[in-house]
Enzyme design. Structure first.
Site, PDB file in Angstrom:
ATOM      1  N   TYR A   1       0.818  -1.218   0.000  1.00 21.24           N
ATOM      2  CA  TYR A   1       0.000   0.000   0.000  1.00 21.24           C
ATOM      3  C   TYR A   1       0.852   1.268   0.000  1.00 21.24           C
ATOM      4  O   TYR A   1       0.474   2.284   0.565  1.00 21.24           O
ATOM      5  CB  TYR A   1      -0.967   0.003   1.202  1.00 21.24           C
ATOM      6  CG  TYR A   1      -1.715  -1.298   1.328  1.00 21.24           C
ATOM      7  CD1 TYR A   1      -2.643  -1.658   0.365  1.00 21.24           C
ATOM      8  CD2 TYR A   1      -1.460  -2.188   2.372  1.00 21.24           C
ATOM      9  CE1 TYR A   1      -3.311  -2.872   0.436  1.00 21.24           C
ATOM     10  CE2 TYR A   1      -2.123  -3.407   2.444  1.00 21.24           C
ATOM     11  CZ  TYR A   1      -3.041  -3.738   1.473  1.00 21.24           C
ATOM     12  OH  TYR A   1      -3.690  -4.937   1.544  1.00 21.24           O
TER      13      TYR A   1
ATOM     14  N   TYR B   1     -13.516  -6.728   4.192  1.00 21.99           N
ATOM     15  CA  TYR B   1     -12.251  -6.774   3.453  1.00 21.99           C
ATOM     16  C   TYR B   1     -11.973  -8.229   3.088  1.00 21.99           C
ATOM     17  O   TYR B   1     -12.029  -9.106   3.955  1.00 21.99           O
ATOM     18  CB  TYR B   1     -11.086  -6.209   4.282  1.00 21.99           C
ATOM     19  CG  TYR B   1      -9.776  -6.334   3.556  1.00 21.99           C
ATOM     20  CD1 TYR B   1      -9.421  -5.416   2.571  1.00 21.99           C
ATOM     21  CD2 TYR B   1      -8.903  -7.389   3.804  1.00 21.99           C
ATOM     22  CE1 TYR B   1      -8.242  -5.548   1.855  1.00 21.99           C
ATOM     23  CE2 TYR B   1      -7.725  -7.536   3.099  1.00 21.99           C
ATOM     24  CZ  TYR B   1      -7.401  -6.608   2.126  1.00 21.99           C
ATOM     25  OH  TYR B   1      -6.231  -6.749   1.424  1.00 21.99           O
TER      26      TYR B   1
ATOM     27  N   ASP C   1     -15.472 -16.085   4.879  1.00 23.52           N
ATOM     28  CA  ASP C   1     -14.048 -15.766   4.766  1.00 23.52           C
ATOM     29  C   ASP C   1     -13.476 -15.718   6.181  1.00 23.52           C
ATOM     30  O   ASP C   1     -13.663 -14.749   6.905  1.00 23.52           O
ATOM     31  CB  ASP C   1     -13.884 -14.413   4.044  1.00 23.52           C
ATOM     32  CG  ASP C   1     -12.430 -13.979   3.964  1.00 23.52           C
ATOM     33  OD1 ASP C   1     -11.581 -14.592   4.634  1.00 23.52           O
ATOM     34  OD2 ASP C   1     -12.152 -12.995   3.241  1.00 23.52           O
TER      35      ASP C   1
ATOM     36  N   LYS D   1      -3.648 -16.956   6.364  1.00 22.42           N
ATOM     37  CA  LYS D   1      -2.925 -16.291   7.453  1.00 22.42           C
ATOM     38  C   LYS D   1      -2.321 -17.258   8.475  1.00 22.42           C
ATOM     39  O   LYS D   1      -1.230 -17.767   8.253  1.00 22.42           O
ATOM     40  CB  LYS D   1      -3.862 -15.279   8.137  1.00 22.42           C
ATOM     41  CG  LYS D   1      -4.122 -14.045   7.249  1.00 22.42           C
ATOM     42  CD  LYS D   1      -4.700 -12.921   8.061  1.00 22.42           C
ATOM     43  CE  LYS D   1      -5.023 -11.704   7.220  1.00 22.42           C
ATOM     44  NZ  LYS D   1      -3.880 -10.894   6.875  1.00 22.42           N
TER      45      LYS D   1
END
Ligand SMILES: Cc1ncc(COP(=O)(O)O)c(C=O)c1O
Length: 439
Positions: free
Chosen positions: A27, A159, A260, A289
């Site tokens: 980012y 997200y 998710d 993750k």
């Protein structure tokens, strides 16, 4: 054979200059404007910097490397799993070949996940696992002769990653992918679920969800949400009742449900999977993750036999997806060791202990000027400000207090490794308070 010459270590200044010149950070702009901290090594819950920053050489990691390193760093069990596998093979293609680490992992995930999620597609990152989930759902309906069912429904504030379809179901307003709103597939958005893990589900909100299903069911392939915790979209918690309601609406209106759990899976919210708070099994589940304990990149998309068989009945009976590094033996071997290690210990007790420490340590932050709300759930602690965080000032204050944090938007938050001891949890909360004072 002569030993290859080892490159001389880079001096910290040289490393930073080359980093600025060549390396794109998450980012960030190119060339970079912020100065990253060079890390030399990591062990347990501590990151060791190449040189001291603001008087600190070692930082307690409050971020678990973006929520993945649940067992801490340099863990002997995970190291052994990686080393052992490295001695056999680090990689081999997955097309036409298979191997024990991937098979063992798939079986373990199918055993642990909410009932009925038997089939496992191994992907190389969380975003790719969401792409695969979307592809599975669209293809399921295409195979059933309903190609018009190709939109996704989600609630705002979510997200799901940075590749194309995940971006299309991220928060379309405040989120980081707003720039692409005209170019992405147009999905169906509900309002964000009302806040509060303990709050009773709001009847008005449930009615608005039903109205969306009523209007759009004919074009919806699936609903996709993060259950119970919306992570990178704003660190908000909501009642498991909304996840239950989504399951019921999906069943009633003939829409698939994708959960998710890339951020919430493997214990972070106090349940092994957040879907368990709601007593719900999705049709498709994304994991990532913490799957490898933060060692290597790996994600998984699990689905039920109904979804797999539905795809197999189609004109094109295969799922046309096969990343080069699919099922990577090193990553799957470490993931298997990591999930086994988690299950062999009282992880729920560790998460409860961290939750207590976060709640006690963050309570005084609620009285600080500029703090809107303090909230905790499982091993997640959030201090939400009433303004955008001054990230540089907040990071500096946390590092001075010996802690690594990475605030975003109006949030100073932590998701520490589960092995973080009481004193280190207290250190993290003190650093969060210090950061909130200057941010
Ligand atoms: C809920 C959720 N989904 C998907 C992703 C994307 O995962 P990755 O960064 O591995 O692509 C993330 C990452 O933060 C996430 O939190």
């Amino acid at each position: 054979m002569p030993e290859p010459a080892r490159a001389a270590p880079l001096a910290p200044d040289e490393l930073l200059a080359l980093d600025r010149q060549h390396v794109w950070h998450p980012y960030g702009p190119m060339p970079g404007t912020a100065e990253p901290l060079p890390v030399e090594s990591a062990s347990g819950v501590r990151l060791r910097l190449a040189e001291p920053a603001y008087g600190q050489r070692e930082l307690v990691d409050g971020m678990s490397s973006w929520w993945s390193a649940i067992h801490g760093y340099n863990h002997p069990v995970l190291n052994a799993a990686a080393t052992e596998q490295l001695g056999r093979m680090s990689h081999v293609m997955f097309g036409g070949l298979t191997h024990e680490p991937a098979v063992r992992l798939a079986k373990l995930l199918a055993d642990l996940a909410p009932g009925g999620l038997e089939h496992v597609f191994l992907a190389d990152s969380g975003s790719v696992s969401v792409e695969v989930a979307v592809k599975m759902c669209l293809q399921y309906w295409r195979s059933a002769g309903r190609p018009e069912k190709r939109r996704m429904l989600t609630w705002r504030g979510g997200y799901h990653g940075d590749t194309w379809h995940p971006m299309s179901v991220c928060d379309p307003d405040g989120g980081m992918h707003q720039l692409w709103s005209g170019a992405l597939p147009r999905q169906v958005f509900a309002e964000p679920p009302p806040p509060g893990f303990e709050a009773e589900p709001d009847a008005g909100y449930l009615a608005s969800l039903r109205a969306l299903f009523e209007r759009h069911a004919g074009e919806l392939a699936a609903a996709i949400v993060e259950p119970v915790v919306q992570g990178a979209g704003g660190m908000r918690f909501h009642s498991p009742g909304y996840v239950r309601a989504l399951r019921e609406l999906c069943d009633e209106y003939g829409v698939l449900l994708v959960l998710d759990e890339i951020a919430t899976g493997f214990g972070r919210t106090g349940a092994l999977f957040a879907a368990e708070h709601a007593g719900v099994t999705p049709d498709v589940l994304c994991l990532g993750k913490a799957l490898t304990g933060g060692y290597l990149t790996l994600a998984a998309t699990l689905c039920t036999p109904r979804v797999a068989q539905g795809i197999a009945r189609g004109e094109v009976p295969v799922l046309a997806h096969g990343p080069t590094f699919m099922g990577n033996p090193l990553a799957t071997a470490v993931a298997y060791a990591s999930v086994e290690l988690l299950c062999a210990q009282d992880w729920a007790g560790a998460v409860r202990r961290i939750e207590r420490g976060l709640r006690n340590g963050l309570a005084p932050a609620a009285g600080l000027p500029g703090v809107r709300e303090v909230r905790t759930l499982g091993a997640i602690g959030v201090v939400q400000l009433d303004h955008e965080v001054d990230v540089a000032a907040a990071t500096r204050a946390a590092v001075r207090a010996g802690v690594w944090l990475r605030p975003f938007r109006d949030m100073i938050y932590t998701m520490p490794p589960y092995v973080t001891g009481e004193a280190d949890v207290a250190r993290i909360t003190a650093a969060m308070r210090a950061a909130a004072e200057v941010a």
